[in-house]
Scaffold this motif. Structure first.
Motif, PDB file in Angstrom:
ATOM      1  N   VAL A  66       0.840  -1.200   0.000  1.00 28.26           N
ATOM      2  CA  VAL A  66       0.000   0.000   0.000  1.00 28.26           C
ATOM      3  C   VAL A  66       0.873   1.248   0.000  1.00 28.26           C
ATOM      4  CG1 VAL A  66      -1.660   1.340   1.349  1.00 28.26           C
ATOM      5  CG2 VAL A  66      -1.943  -1.135   1.130  1.00 28.26           C
ATOM      6  N   THR A  67       1.936   1.228   0.796  1.00 27.62           N
ATOM      7  CA  THR A  67       2.843   2.369   0.882  1.00 27.62           C
ATOM      8  C   THR A  67       3.536   2.614  -0.449  1.00 27.62           C
ATOM      9  OG1 THR A  67       3.223   2.032   3.253  1.00 27.62           O
ATOM     10  CG2 THR A  67       4.892   3.283   2.046  1.00 27.62           C
ATOM     11  N   THR A  68       3.960   1.541  -1.115  1.00 28.65           N
ATOM     12  CA  THR A  68       4.617   1.670  -2.419  1.00 28.65           C
ATOM     13  C   THR A  68       3.675   2.268  -3.454  1.00 28.65           C
ATOM     14  OG1 THR A  68       6.006  -0.256  -1.948  1.00 28.65           O
ATOM     15  CG2 THR A  68       5.847   0.439  -4.248  1.00 28.65           C
ATOM     16  N   LEU A  69       2.435   1.772  -3.490  1.00 26.29           N
ATOM     17  CA  LEU A  69       1.449   2.287  -4.438  1.00 26.29           C
ATOM     18  C   LEU A  69       1.108   3.748  -4.137  1.00 26.29           C
ATOM     19  CD1 LEU A  69      -0.961  -0.781  -4.721  1.00 26.29           C
ATOM     20  CD2 LEU A  69       0.716   0.007  -6.396  1.00 26.29           C
ATOM     21  N   ALA A  70       0.992   4.082  -2.851  1.00 23.84           N
ATOM     22  CA  ALA A  70       0.707   5.467  -2.474  1.00 23.84           C
ATOM     23  C   ALA A  70       1.854   6.377  -2.894  1.00 23.84           C
ATOM     24  CB  ALA A  70       0.479   5.563  -0.966  1.00 23.84           C
ATOM     25  N   GLY A  71       3.084   5.894  -2.720  1.00 23.18           N
ATOM     26  CA  GLY A  71       4.239   6.675  -3.144  1.00 23.18           C
ATOM     27  C   GLY A  71       4.248   6.886  -4.645  1.00 23.18           C
ATOM     28  N   PHE A 116       1.684   9.482  -5.557  1.00 23.88           N
ATOM     29  CA  PHE A 116       2.184  10.791  -5.151  1.00 23.88           C
ATOM     30  C   PHE A 116       3.245  11.296  -6.132  1.00 23.88           C
ATOM     31  CE2 PHE A 116       4.827  13.379  -2.055  1.00 23.88           C
ATOM     32  CZ  PHE A 116       3.988  14.485  -2.133  1.00 23.88           C
ATOM     33  N   GLY A 117       4.118  10.385  -6.572  1.00 23.99           N
ATOM     34  CA  GLY A 117       5.157  10.764  -7.526  1.00 23.99           C
ATOM     35  C   GLY A 117       4.574  11.235  -8.847  1.00 23.99           C
ATOM     36  N   ILE A 118       3.556  10.521  -9.345  1.00 18.90           N
ATOM     37  CA  ILE A 118       2.894  10.920 -10.594  1.00 18.90           C
ATOM     38  C   ILE A 118       2.194  12.264 -10.411  1.00 18.90           C
ATOM     39  CG2 ILE A 118       1.047  10.338 -12.209  1.00 18.90           C
ATOM     40  CD1 ILE A 118       1.720   7.381 -11.723  1.00 18.90           C
ATOM     41  N   ILE A 134       7.389   8.929 -10.582  1.00 14.89           N
ATOM     42  CA  ILE A 134       7.993   9.930 -11.459  1.00 14.89           C
ATOM     43  C   ILE A 134       8.510   9.250 -12.724  1.00 14.89           C
ATOM     44  CG2 ILE A 134       9.848  11.621 -11.697  1.00 14.89           C
ATOM     45  CD1 ILE A 134       9.669  12.142  -8.718  1.00 14.89           C
ATOM     46  N   GLY A 135       9.116   8.054 -12.546  1.00 12.55           N
ATOM     47  CA  GLY A 135       9.622   7.299 -13.691  1.00 12.55           C
ATOM     48  C   GLY A 135       8.524   6.934 -14.670  1.00 12.55           C
ATOM     49  N   VAL A 136       7.373   6.529 -14.154  1.00  4.22           N
ATOM     50  CA  VAL A 136       6.232   6.201 -15.017  1.00  4.22           C
ATOM     51  C   VAL A 136       5.822   7.420 -15.836  1.00  4.22           C
ATOM     52  CG1 VAL A 136       3.772   5.639 -15.016  1.00  4.22           C
ATOM     53  CG2 VAL A 136       5.346   4.327 -13.586  1.00  4.22           C
TER      54      VAL A 136
END
Length: 224
Positions: A4-9, A12-14, A175-177
């Motif tokens: 969940v934390t990874t997906l939330a990050g 947020f990055g996008i 951000i990479g995406v």
């Protein structure tokens, strides 16, 4: 919680990378004039600056900026000058790029442009002085707990672990995406519509010129 934390990050990055601004203007210009690779490298320049700010935040170096009030106005002035300079280049691109392939013969400078702009962007530095510090501090964040009207009902349904590697990996992955997908969409559109290249270049020039003038004004007011 790690997933969940990874997906939330990532979300947020996008969300951080997607809003219109000088960086996305340069990425758009490079993508439609020179193709996906040029747009991706332009995005990578901005992302590399974020990685650098992340490291400096870890070391506590970025916080030094708050101790010297004149630094931010100087950064505004430097960033404003750079944006106006790049806007002139974008105007030249708009005049010469009659189609998607016209600008491909010229060496791309997108990476250097976005990296230089990021290093002089007080907004980007301000992010790492505020939100960025919060990302690095260990703890938990109940995302929906403070949402008006529905906070009580949704409290505890989305817990994000701050300061964790999962959040940071997700953030930079997001951000990479963006820097992969955004240039891909624009370059694909540029191949289909030849007239899109000069139009995007002209819009990029307008965005850069607008932000450049704004930054110069803010820098001048900050020094007065």
């Amino acid at each position: 919680m790690a997933l969940v934390t990874t997906l939330a990050g990532a979300v947020f990055g996008i969300a951080l990378a997607a809003p219109p601004g000088p960086m996305n203007a340069i990425i758009a210009e490079e993508s439609v004039v020179r193709g996906w690779a040029a747009g991706f490298w332009a995005g990578l320049g901005a992302m590399l600056a974020d990685v650098l700010f992340f490291v400096l935040t870890l070391l506590g170096v970025v916080a030094v900026i708050d101790q010297y009030p004149t630094i931010r106005p100087v950064l505004y002035l430097a960033g404003g000058v750079l944006m106006l300079y790049f806007a002139v280049g974008a105007i030249s691109e708009a005049r010469s790029a009659a189609s998607f392939t016209d600008g491909g013969r010229v060496e791309s400078k997108g990476f250097r442009k976005t990296f230089a702009l990021s290093l002089t962007n007080p907004y980007q530095i301000g992010f790492w002085l505020t939100v960025g510090v919060g990302l690095l501090e260990s703890g938990t964040l109940d995302v929906f707990a403070h949402v008006p009207a529905v906070g009580d009902a949704l409290a505890g349904t989305l817990i994000v672990e701050t300061g964790s590697p999962a959040l940071l990996v997700g953030f930079f992955a997001g951000i990479g995406v963006w820097i992969v997908a955004y240039p891909a969409a624009l370059s694909s559109a540029g191949r289909r519509v030849d007239s899109l290249a000069p139009v995007i270049a002209a819009l990029s020039a307008a965005v850069l010129a607008g932000f450049g003038a704004l930054f110069l004004a803010m820098g001048a007011m900050g020094l007065l």
